[in-house]
Scaffold this motif. Structure first.
Motif, PDB file in Angstrom:
ATOM      1  N   ILE A   1       0.853  -1.193   0.000  1.00 30.05           N
ATOM      2  CA  ILE A   1       0.000   0.000   0.000  1.00 30.05           C
ATOM      3  C   ILE A   1       0.891   1.246   0.000  1.00 30.05           C
ATOM      4  CG2 ILE A   1      -1.754   1.268   1.290  1.00 30.05           C
ATOM      5  CD1 ILE A   1      -2.650  -1.431   2.448  1.00 30.05           C
ATOM      6  N   PRO A   2       0.649   2.209  -0.867  1.00 38.27           N
ATOM      7  CA  PRO A   2       1.503   3.399  -0.936  1.00 38.27           C
ATOM      8  C   PRO A   2       1.359   4.297   0.290  1.00 38.27           C
ATOM      9  CG  PRO A   2      -0.376   3.625  -2.409  1.00 38.27           C
ATOM     10  CD  PRO A   2      -0.404   2.214  -1.898  1.00 38.27           C
ATOM     11  N   SER A   3       2.355   5.164   0.480  1.00 35.24           N
ATOM     12  CA  SER A   3       2.352   6.069   1.635  1.00 35.24           C
ATOM     13  C   SER A   3       1.403   7.241   1.460  1.00 35.24           C
ATOM     14  CB  SER A   3       3.771   6.605   1.881  1.00 35.24           C
ATOM     15  OG  SER A   3       4.658   5.561   2.200  1.00 35.24           O
ATOM     16  N   ALA A   4       1.089   7.571   0.217  1.00 36.71           N
ATOM     17  CA  ALA A   4       0.242   8.732  -0.050  1.00 36.71           C
ATOM     18  C   ALA A   4      -1.209   8.441   0.332  1.00 36.71           C
ATOM     19  CB  ALA A   4       0.332   9.100  -1.530  1.00 36.71           C
ATOM     20  N   THR A   5      -2.037   9.474   0.274  1.00 29.58           N
ATOM     21  CA  THR A   5      -3.472   9.293   0.474  1.00 29.58           C
ATOM     22  C   THR A   5      -3.960   8.171  -0.430  1.00 29.58           C
ATOM     23  OG1 THR A   5      -3.759  11.625   1.010  1.00 29.58           O
ATOM     24  CG2 THR A   5      -5.718  10.412   0.316  1.00 29.58           C
ATOM     25  N   THR A   6      -4.683   7.231   0.143  1.00 27.12           N
ATOM     26  CA  THR A   6      -4.984   5.994  -0.573  1.00 27.12           C
ATOM     27  C   THR A   6      -6.464   5.646  -0.506  1.00 27.12           C
ATOM     28  OG1 THR A   6      -2.781   5.099  -0.113  1.00 27.12           O
ATOM     29  CG2 THR A   6      -4.498   3.511  -0.685  1.00 27.12           C
ATOM     30  N   GLN A   7      -6.980   5.180  -1.643  1.00 31.05           N
ATOM     31  CA  GLN A   7      -8.282   4.532  -1.656  1.00 31.05           C
ATOM     32  C   GLN A   7      -8.059   3.051  -1.935  1.00 31.05           C
ATOM     33  OE1 GLN A   7     -11.078   4.407  -5.024  1.00 31.05           O
ATOM     34  NE2 GLN A   7     -12.549   5.464  -3.699  1.00 31.05           N
ATOM     35  N   LEU A   8      -8.422   2.219  -0.969  1.00 38.23           N
ATOM     36  CA  LEU A   8      -8.379   0.777  -1.175  1.00 38.23           C
ATOM     37  C   LEU A   8      -9.725   0.316  -1.709  1.00 38.23           C
ATOM     38  CD1 LEU A   8      -6.523  -0.700   1.947  1.00 38.23           C
ATOM     39  CD2 LEU A   8      -5.617  -0.312  -0.347  1.00 38.23           C
ATOM     40  N   MET A   9      -9.678  -0.607  -2.658  1.00 43.41           N
ATOM     41  CA  MET A   9     -10.905  -1.144  -3.235  1.00 43.41           C
ATOM     42  C   MET A   9     -10.784  -2.649  -3.406  1.00 43.41           C
ATOM     43  SD  MET A   9     -12.728  -0.376  -6.933  1.00 43.41           S
ATOM     44  CE  MET A   9     -13.337   1.242  -6.464  1.00 43.41           C
ATOM     45  N   VAL A  10     -11.842  -3.359  -3.054  1.00 46.20           N
ATOM     46  CA  VAL A  10     -11.937  -4.793  -3.317  1.00 46.20           C
ATOM     47  C   VAL A  10     -12.996  -4.993  -4.394  1.00 46.20           C
ATOM     48  CG1 VAL A  10     -12.401  -7.069  -2.361  1.00 46.20           C
ATOM     49  CG2 VAL A  10     -11.312  -5.325  -0.936  1.00 46.20           C
ATOM     50  N   GLN A  11     -12.615  -5.662  -5.474  1.00 47.97           N
ATOM     51  CA  GLN A  11     -13.548  -5.996  -6.548  1.00 47.97           C
ATOM     52  C   GLN A  11     -13.716  -7.511  -6.596  1.00 47.97           C
ATOM     53  OE1 GLN A  11     -11.788  -4.258 -10.087  1.00 47.97           O
ATOM     54  NE2 GLN A  11     -13.112  -2.467  -9.941  1.00 47.97           N
ATOM     55  N   ILE A  12     -14.951  -7.951  -6.627  1.00 51.31           N
ATOM     56  CA  ILE A  12     -15.256  -9.382  -6.707  1.00 51.31           C
ATOM     57  C   ILE A  12     -16.060  -9.615  -7.984  1.00 51.31           C
ATOM     58  CG2 ILE A  12     -16.387 -11.338  -5.578  1.00 51.31           C
ATOM     59  CD1 ILE A  12     -16.150  -9.686  -2.937  1.00 51.31           C
TER      60      ILE A  12
END
Length: 273
Positions: free
Chosen positions: A245-256
């Motif tokens: 995961i990057p250090s910058a502001t991050t949006q994590l997304m899970v796609q199924i």
């Protein structure tokens, strides 16, 4: 009198008309209010300002001082920076204030502006009074007291922690029956647990693939035997830990994606590490 404002991790709104603000990054929760003299009052006890420590034996005031209170339950674990900004008579200042932080009923940090604290003179001149490295664990009962030696005043408190999702901005999407995203990223490991539900485990044969993305880039694609192993752990309540995961502001997304072609997604935004 206080107002609770939850701040999204991607940017903190300035809630009071102050000319000095706190950094938008890392915003976990933000609260604001006013003290006009109608609040409860108690004797102020001078903290150890050089180390921001509470001191029950510190010099007391002769008369009670009005104070406002912020209380909430910590959703994450780790050190915080608690930042107070304020205004009096339309001017940005923290000169009238003192701030105390409590964890599960015990005072763990305190500060107020004084010339004796030479290390923080520049911050106070800039209109900031803060408590650094105040550690809370998930589930801790947090209480922050804001005292003012003059009224009326306006105040704002921001609780700052790297890699945190705003507690008012939960994961969004149509995939919450199948997966879940943690409220916090491990900034040292650049990792975060992703949970998969027993419902997904039961339907794993119908799943074509699962992708975990950060800011649109795929960190991990699970399919076949790898996905089957993850589903087996999900039945035991064990999460899958995604790294990179990057250090910058991050949006994590899970796609199924199911074999039928239907997709389920879940996403959550985090402040930078």
């Amino acid at each position: 009198m206080k107002t609770l404002h939850f701040v999204a991790a991607l940017g903190a709104a300035v809630l009071l008309p102050l000319t000095v603000g706190v950094p938008a990054a890392h915003a976990d929760e933000s609260f604001s209010g006013t003290i006009d003299g109608s609040e409860p009052a108690k004797i102020f006890t001078e903290p150890i300002v050089a180390s921001d420590q509470c001191d029950p034996a510190g010099d007391p005031t002769l008369t009670p001082v009005p104070f406002d209170v912020v209380e909430y339950t910590s959703q994450t674990t780790g050190p915080r920076r608690i930042v107070l900004t304020g205004s009096a008579e339309g001017m940005s200042t923290v000169e009238p204030f003192a701030i105390y932080a409590y964890r599960n009923g015990t005072c763990v940090a305190a500060d107020y502006p004084t010339d004796a604290d030479t290390a923080e003179v520049a911050e106070v001149d800039a209109g900031v009074l803060d408590l650094d490295n105040v550690v809370f664990a998930a589930g801790d009962k947090v209480r922050i007291e804001i005292m003012s030696f003059e009224v009326p005043v306006a105040w704002k408190v921001s609780v700052l922690q790297p890699g945190t999702a705003s507690s008012a901005a939960p994961a969004v999407g149509n995939g919450s029956k199948y997966t879940g995203l943690s409220p916090q990223i491990d900034c040292a490991m650049h990792a975060s647990p992703v949970t998969f539900t027993k419902k997904l485990a039961k339907r794993v044969d119908d799943v074509k693939w699962v992708k975990i993305k950060a800011n649109g880039a795929t960190l991990k694609k699970l399919k076949g035997n790898k996905l089957a192993k993850v589903a087996k752990k999900a039945k035991k309540g064990q999460p899958y830990v995604v790294t990179g995961i990057p250090s910058a502001t991050t949006q994590l997304m899970v796609q199924i994606k199911f074999e039928s072609g239907k997709k389920k997604t879940l996403s959550r935004s985090y402040s930078p590490c």
